[in-house]
Write an enzyme that holds these catalytic residues in place. Structure first.
Site, PDB file in Angstrom:
ATOM      1  N   GLU A 192      35.105  37.007  51.159  1.00 17.64           N
ATOM      2  CA  GLU A 192      34.711  36.728  49.778  1.00 17.64           C
ATOM      3  C   GLU A 192      34.093  35.360  49.565  1.00 17.64           C
ATOM      4  O   GLU A 192      33.504  35.109  48.508  1.00 17.64           O
ATOM      5  CB  GLU A 192      35.902  36.904  48.826  1.00 17.64           C
ATOM      6  N   VAL A 224      35.037  38.587  35.840  1.00 19.65           N
ATOM      7  CA  VAL A 224      34.710  37.171  36.029  1.00 19.65           C
ATOM      8  C   VAL A 224      35.052  36.740  37.444  1.00 19.65           C
ATOM      9  O   VAL A 224      36.105  37.110  37.976  1.00 19.65           O
ATOM     10  CB  VAL A 224      35.487  36.301  35.015  1.00 19.65           C
ATOM     11  N   ARG A 268      40.937  52.305  53.397  1.00 24.37           N
ATOM     12  CA  ARG A 268      39.737  51.828  54.087  1.00 24.37           C
ATOM     13  C   ARG A 268      40.090  51.367  55.504  1.00 24.37           C
ATOM     14  O   ARG A 268      41.255  51.199  55.857  1.00 24.37           O
ATOM     15  CB  ARG A 268      39.110  50.672  53.308  1.00 24.37           C
ATOM     16  N   TYR A 326      39.026  40.191  53.887  1.00 27.60           N
ATOM     17  CA  TYR A 326      39.234  39.619  52.558  1.00 27.60           C
ATOM     18  C   TYR A 326      40.595  38.926  52.541  1.00 27.60           C
ATOM     19  O   TYR A 326      41.589  39.480  53.008  1.00 27.60           O
ATOM     20  CB  TYR A 326      39.232  40.709  51.481  1.00 27.60           C
ATOM     21  N   ALA A 351      44.582  45.922  42.618  1.00 25.82           N
ATOM     22  CA  ALA A 351      43.900  44.836  43.330  1.00 25.82           C
ATOM     23  C   ALA A 351      42.949  45.334  44.418  1.00 25.82           C
ATOM     24  O   ALA A 351      42.137  44.562  44.920  1.00 25.82           O
ATOM     25  CB  ALA A 351      44.933  43.893  43.938  1.00 25.82           C
ATOM     26  N   ASN A 352      43.061  46.597  44.784  1.00 26.27           N
ATOM     27  CA  ASN A 352      42.142  47.140  45.805  1.00 26.27           C
ATOM     28  C   ASN A 352      41.528  48.442  45.296  1.00 26.27           C
ATOM     29  O   ASN A 352      41.647  49.494  45.915  1.00 26.27           O
ATOM     30  CB  ASN A 352      42.852  47.344  47.146  1.00 26.27           C
ATOM     31  N   VAL A 372      41.601  40.729  39.201  1.00 27.35           N
ATOM     32  CA  VAL A 372      43.027  40.518  39.452  1.00 27.35           C
ATOM     33  C   VAL A 372      43.300  39.979  40.853  1.00 27.35           C
ATOM     34  O   VAL A 372      44.273  39.242  41.068  1.00 27.35           O
ATOM     35  CB  VAL A 372      43.827  41.820  39.196  1.00 27.35           C
ATOM     36  N   HIS A 386      41.385  36.226  49.619  1.00 23.15           N
ATOM     37  CA  HIS A 386      41.678  35.850  48.228  1.00 23.15           C
ATOM     38  C   HIS A 386      42.876  34.899  48.175  1.00 23.15           C
ATOM     39  O   HIS A 386      43.847  35.101  47.442  1.00 23.15           O
ATOM     40  CB  HIS A 386      41.938  37.097  47.377  1.00 23.15           C
ATOM     41  N   VAL A 441      39.212  43.630  36.934  1.00 20.27           N
ATOM     42  CA  VAL A 441      38.715  43.693  38.311  1.00 20.27           C
ATOM     43  C   VAL A 441      38.923  42.357  39.023  1.00 20.27           C
ATOM     44  O   VAL A 441      38.948  42.291  40.245  1.00 20.27           O
ATOM     45  CB  VAL A 441      37.226  44.103  38.330  1.00 20.27           C
TER      46      VAL A 441
END
Length: 375
Positions: free
Chosen positions: A118, A239, A15, A94, A299-300, A269, A96, A267
């Site tokens: 996020e 989640v 991306r 992003y 993770a992506n 992770v 995280h 998802v």
């Protein structure tokens, strides 16, 4: 403002932070766009398209970081990028942080302004910059799970939708948010029998109203999860606690109750994972096996479909990027509560509670970093 778009260098991340259309929009507002050469190739955008849109091409990632006041990316910086980040440089991407202690301390040390996609959050609790990638990842989860259920890939050897006279696979989705809803829709569309679990009864009622008949809802608690995983062929972990670590809903001891060849797709992770045995993997080496359970923990995930993902992401991020560039990050965050919630680390201080809690760090008051400079 001088805005830089570096090429993503994370494993198999194709991306790019901004499309040529995004470049053209920011140029229309009078900003300078610096794009690293070949940054858009993985997503199907050529250097010529960026130049036509008004960008200046730079040969190296170091050149982009050196000259830009704001960096627009997709994924969090990795170790080799840390030294390139300048003090007071705005990074819009992003992050995280709650699942990356090394990254957190690195950004504190660099004293940059880290505005995380996020945790940009609207008054209705929606996460507008996470939604598009959650939609992509959610729709991909059953697709990837179906592949790894094949016997040559160590799965149970079961076809997700079954055939006449043979029962379909049982798909368990943990979480009824964006990811979970999209995963359930796709799994159901492929013909699987789907169970969606969540602790939000109102959300389960909503799903019950519009999901097809092969989707059932169930309240999420440890007992129900322990029972459901015994018969699940594919489990999707979906989640999310915004900006914080995901809770472990499936623990190591539970794996022994699953059938050999069960596939789990976590998802969550990139927020630490909701399955205890998961750790981040890459598109190059996407799976590992523990107790005969196949773990897919990339993770992506949206990086595998970069054309779709890049367009969807820019659609969401561009209006905020324009605000940041036009008004400056401090003024934009003062005016826009959603953007203000996106601030995670500023000038070496953690200003987002979920990140501070994750690593036991002091929490600074975000309002202090938004104080107008003394005249």
């Amino acid at each position: 403002m001088i805005i830089g778009v570096p090429k993503e260098i994370k494993n198999n991340e194709n991306r790019v932070g901004l499309t040529p259309a995004g470049v053209a929009e920011l140029r229309k507002h009078g900003h300078t766009l610096l794009v690293q050469s070949t940054a858009g190739e993985g997503s199907g955008f050529t250097d010529e398209e960026y130049q036509t849109a008004g960008a200046t091409l730079l040969p190296t990632i170091a050149d982009v970081y050196e000259q830009a006041e704001m960096i627009i990316k997709v994924k969090e910086p990795i170790a080799e990028e840390y030294p390139l980040i300048k003090e007071k440089q705005l990074l819009f991407t992003y992050f995280h942080f709650a699942s990356g202690e090394e990254l957190t301390h690195a950004m504190i040390a660099r004293k940059a302004i880290c505005l995380a996609y996020e945790t940009v959050e609207l008054s209705n609790r929606a996460l507008p910059l996470l939604i598009p990638m959650s939609e992509v990842a959610g729709r991909m989860a059953p697709q990837e799970g179906a592949k790894y259920l094949e016997k040559p890939l160590k799965g149970r050897g079961i076809l997700l939708g079954g055939v006449p006279g043979v029962k379909p696979a049982h798909v368990l989705v943990l979480g009824a948010g964006i990811v979970g809803t999209q995963a359930a829709k796709v799994a159901a569309g492929l013909g699987a029998q789907v169970t969606v679990m969540d602790i939000n009864l109102n959300r389960l009622r909503e799903l019950d109203d519009f999901m097809p008949k092969n989707v059932v809802t169930q309240y999420s608690n440890e007992y129900n999860i322990r029972e459901a995983i015994k018969t699940a062929d594919l489990i999707v972990g979906a989640v999310l606690i915004p900006g914080a670590k995901a809770p472990h809903l499936i623990t190591r001891d539970m794996l022994k109750t699953m059938r050999p060849g069960t596939v789990v797709v976590d998802v969550a992770v990139d927020q630490g994972g909701c399955i205890e045995t998961c750790h981040p993997t890459t598109h190059e080496n996407p799976t590992f096996i523990i107790d005969d359970v196949v773990h897919y923990c990339v993770a992506n995930m949206p990086g595998a479909v970069p054309y779709t993902s890049t367009l969807a992401l820019t659609n969401a991020t561009l209006p905020y990027a324009v605000k940041l560039a036009n008004q400056g990050w401090q003024e934009a965050c003062r005016r826009d509560e959603a953007l203000r919630l996106g601030l995670n680390v500023v000038h070496g201080e953690v200003v987002y509670k979920g990140v501070a809690d994750a690593w036991g760090l002091p929490l600074a008051n975000v309002e202090t970093v938004l104080e107008p400079a003394a005249v």
